[in-house]
Design an enzyme around this catalytic site. Structure first.
Site, PDB file in Angstrom:
ATOM      1  N   ASN A   9      43.245  54.815  42.576  1.00 30.13           N
ATOM      2  CA  ASN A   9      42.439  54.015  43.538  1.00 30.13           C
ATOM      3  C   ASN A   9      43.385  54.044  44.710  1.00 30.13           C
ATOM      4  O   ASN A   9      44.364  53.246  44.804  1.00 30.13           O
ATOM      5  CB  ASN A   9      42.454  52.573  42.773  1.00 30.13           C
ATOM      6  N   TRP A  10      42.970  55.012  45.752  1.00 36.65           N
ATOM      7  CA  TRP A  10      43.628  55.159  46.903  1.00 36.65           C
ATOM      8  C   TRP A  10      43.540  53.548  47.839  1.00 36.65           C
ATOM      9  O   TRP A  10      44.335  53.618  48.898  1.00 36.65           O
ATOM     10  CB  TRP A  10      43.063  56.288  47.796  1.00 36.65           C
ATOM     11  N   LYS A  11      42.581  52.900  47.511  1.00 36.23           N
ATOM     12  CA  LYS A  11      42.480  51.653  48.272  1.00 36.23           C
ATOM     13  C   LYS A  11      42.071  51.919  49.779  1.00 36.23           C
ATOM     14  O   LYS A  11      41.505  52.846  49.935  1.00 36.23           O
ATOM     15  CB  LYS A  11      43.579  50.496  48.315  1.00 36.23           C
ATOM     16  N   HIS A  92      37.614  44.618  41.302  1.00 34.91           N
ATOM     17  CA  HIS A  92      38.903  44.805  41.335  1.00 34.91           C
ATOM     18  C   HIS A  92      39.280  43.488  42.034  1.00 34.91           C
ATOM     19  O   HIS A  92      38.872  42.706  42.904  1.00 34.91           O
ATOM     20  CB  HIS A  92      39.529  45.638  42.542  1.00 34.91           C
ATOM     21  N   GLU A  94      41.689  42.668  44.300  1.00 32.95           N
ATOM     22  CA  GLU A  94      41.530  42.413  45.684  1.00 32.95           C
ATOM     23  C   GLU A  94      40.069  42.212  46.258  1.00 32.95           C
ATOM     24  O   GLU A  94      40.033  41.369  47.141  1.00 32.95           O
ATOM     25  CB  GLU A  94      42.098  43.866  46.239  1.00 32.95           C
ATOM     26  N   GLU A 161      43.829  44.728  34.417  1.00 30.57           N
ATOM     27  CA  GLU A 161      44.877  44.516  35.481  1.00 30.57           C
ATOM     28  C   GLU A 161      45.092  43.356  35.752  1.00 30.57           C
ATOM     29  O   GLU A 161      44.534  42.469  36.724  1.00 30.57           O
ATOM     30  CB  GLU A 161      44.131  45.156  36.827  1.00 30.57           C
ATOM     31  N   GLY A 167      50.601  46.059  42.644  1.00 31.61           N
ATOM     32  CA  GLY A 167      51.303  46.290  43.849  1.00 31.61           C
ATOM     33  C   GLY A 167      52.718  45.656  43.837  1.00 31.61           C
ATOM     34  O   GLY A 167      53.294  45.492  44.889  1.00 31.61           O
ATOM     35  N   SER A 206      51.081  48.683  38.741  1.00 25.83           N
ATOM     36  CA  SER A 206      52.473  49.082  38.877  1.00 25.83           C
ATOM     37  C   SER A 206      52.532  50.143  37.609  1.00 25.83           C
ATOM     38  O   SER A 206      53.777  50.473  37.240  1.00 25.83           O
ATOM     39  CB  SER A 206      53.337  48.016  38.935  1.00 25.83           C
ATOM     40  N   GLY A 227      47.222  52.575  41.401  1.00 25.92           N
ATOM     41  CA  GLY A 227      47.267  52.400  43.020  1.00 25.92           C
ATOM     42  C   GLY A 227      48.177  53.184  43.681  1.00 25.92           C
ATOM     43  O   GLY A 227      48.059  54.381  43.934  1.00 25.92           O
ATOM     44  N   GLY A 228      49.366  52.499  43.850  1.00 26.51           N
ATOM     45  CA  GLY A 228      50.596  53.190  44.708  1.00 26.51           C
ATOM     46  C   GLY A 228      50.831  54.501  44.253  1.00 26.51           C
ATOM     47  O   GLY A 228      51.076  55.224  45.247  1.00 26.51           O
TER      48      GLY A 228
END
Ligand code: PGA
Length: 246
Positions: A9-11, A92, A94, A161, A167, A206, A227-228
Site C-alpha cells: 500500500n503505497w498510500k 483502511h 486512514e 491492522e 506507521g 509496521s 505501507g512504509g
C-alpha cells in the site's frame, strides 16, 4: 494450505519510476515463488501499470461507494475494473479516521467492488484507546459484521491492522496478532463454515524485513499488508521472501 499474500500500500507516495523499478523485480521474484503479490500505487498510475506490466497484480487504494453520477472526484469500482484492475483496498484506518468512512459506506464500497469483479481487501483494526479499554474484539467484530453486511464473504481478503501499529514502528507481537486473527477466523467460520479456512487474513502495521517472518509463521496469519516498507524494493522483496519461507 492457504496461499500467502503480500500487498503493498503505497498510500500517497511513489511515482511511475517506482512502478518501473518494482515491476521487473517482482516479475523475477514471482518466477520461483507462489506468494501472491499485489501493489497498490496512487490511483493515477494504476491504469498505466496494468497496461505496461500486466504480469504484475496491481490494485487500487479506494473505490467509491457510488456507482456513477454527480460525485466529483470519485472513481467507481466499475471504472477500475474497466481499466484492468482486479484488487482494491477498502476501509483502511486512514480512510476511516481522516476521510470519515463508516462501516455503512464501507459495506456499500464492498458491494459495488464485488459486483465489478474486484477482489476486496477489507482492513479492520482497533485504535490504541480501544485496545487499552479491552475493546479490541468488539471493535474488530463489529467492523467485520457491518462492513461485510452486503458482501460475498468467501471472496474477500481481510487485513487486520491495529491502528496503533500503522506507521509507528510499533508492531503487534506475533501472539497479539494471532489472537485477533484467530478471532477473525472463527467469525468467518460462523458465517461461511468450511470456506473460512480458504480466506486469507493478512496482518498490517509496521511490517518490515525484521519482523515479517515471525508474524507470517503464525497459524492464521497469511501474509501482510505493507505501507512504509513497501516503498523500497529491497525491503519489500525481503518481506515477500519471508512469506515464501513460511
Ligand atoms: P505501515 O502501514 O506498514 O507503514 O505501518 C501499513 C498500512 O497502513 O497498511
Amino acid at each position: 494450505m492457504r496461499n500467502k499474500w503480500v500487498i503493498a500500500n503505497w498510500k500517497l507516495n511513489g511515482d511511475y519510476e517506482l512502478v518501473k523499478t518494482f515491476a521487473p523485480a517482482l516479475k523475477s521474484f514471482s518466477a520461483d515463488s507462489n506468494v501472491s503479490i499485489v501493489v497498490c500505487p496512487p490511483a493515477v498510475f494504476v491504469q498505466s501499470a496494468v497496461r505496461d506490466y500486466p504480469e504484475i497484480k496491481w490494485g487500487a487504494q479506494l473505490a467509491s461507494a457510488y456507482q456513477a453520477g454527480a460525485y466529483t472526484g470519485e472513481i467507481s469500482a466499475d471504472l477500475l475494473s474497466q481499466v484492468g484492475v482486479h484488487y482494491v483496498l477498502v476501509g483502511h484506518s486512514e480512510r476511516r479516521s481522516l476521510f470519515q468512512e463508516t462501516n455503512e459506506s464501507i459495506a456499500q464500497q464492498i458491494k459495488l467492488a464485488q459486483q465489478a469483479q474486484l477482489k476486496v481487501v477489507l482492513c479492520v483494526g482497533e485504535s490504541e484507546t480501544e485496545r487499552l479499554a479491552g475493546k479490541t474484539n468488539q471493535v474488530v467484530l463489529s467492523q467485520l459484521e457491518q462492513g461485510l453486511a452486503k458482501a460475498n464473504i468467501e471472496d474477500v481478503i481481510i487485513a487486520y491492522e491495529p491502528v496503533w501499529a500503522i506507521g509507528t514502528g510499533k508492531t503487534a507481537t506475533p501472539e497479539q496478532a494471532q489472537e485477533v486473527h484467530a478471532l477473525i477466523r472463527s467469525w468467518l467460520t460462523e458465517k461461511i463454515a468450511d470456506k473460512a479456512s480458504q480466506v486469507a487474513i493478512l496482518y498490517g502495521g509496521s511490517v518490515g524485513p525484521a519482523n515479517a517472518k515471525e508474524l507470517f509463521s503464525q497459524a492464521d496469519i497469511d501474509g501482510g499488508l505493507v505501507g512504509g516498507a513497501s516503498l523500497k524494493i529491497d525491503s519489500f522483496l525481503a518481506i515477500c521472501q519471508a512469506a515464501q519461507d513460511n
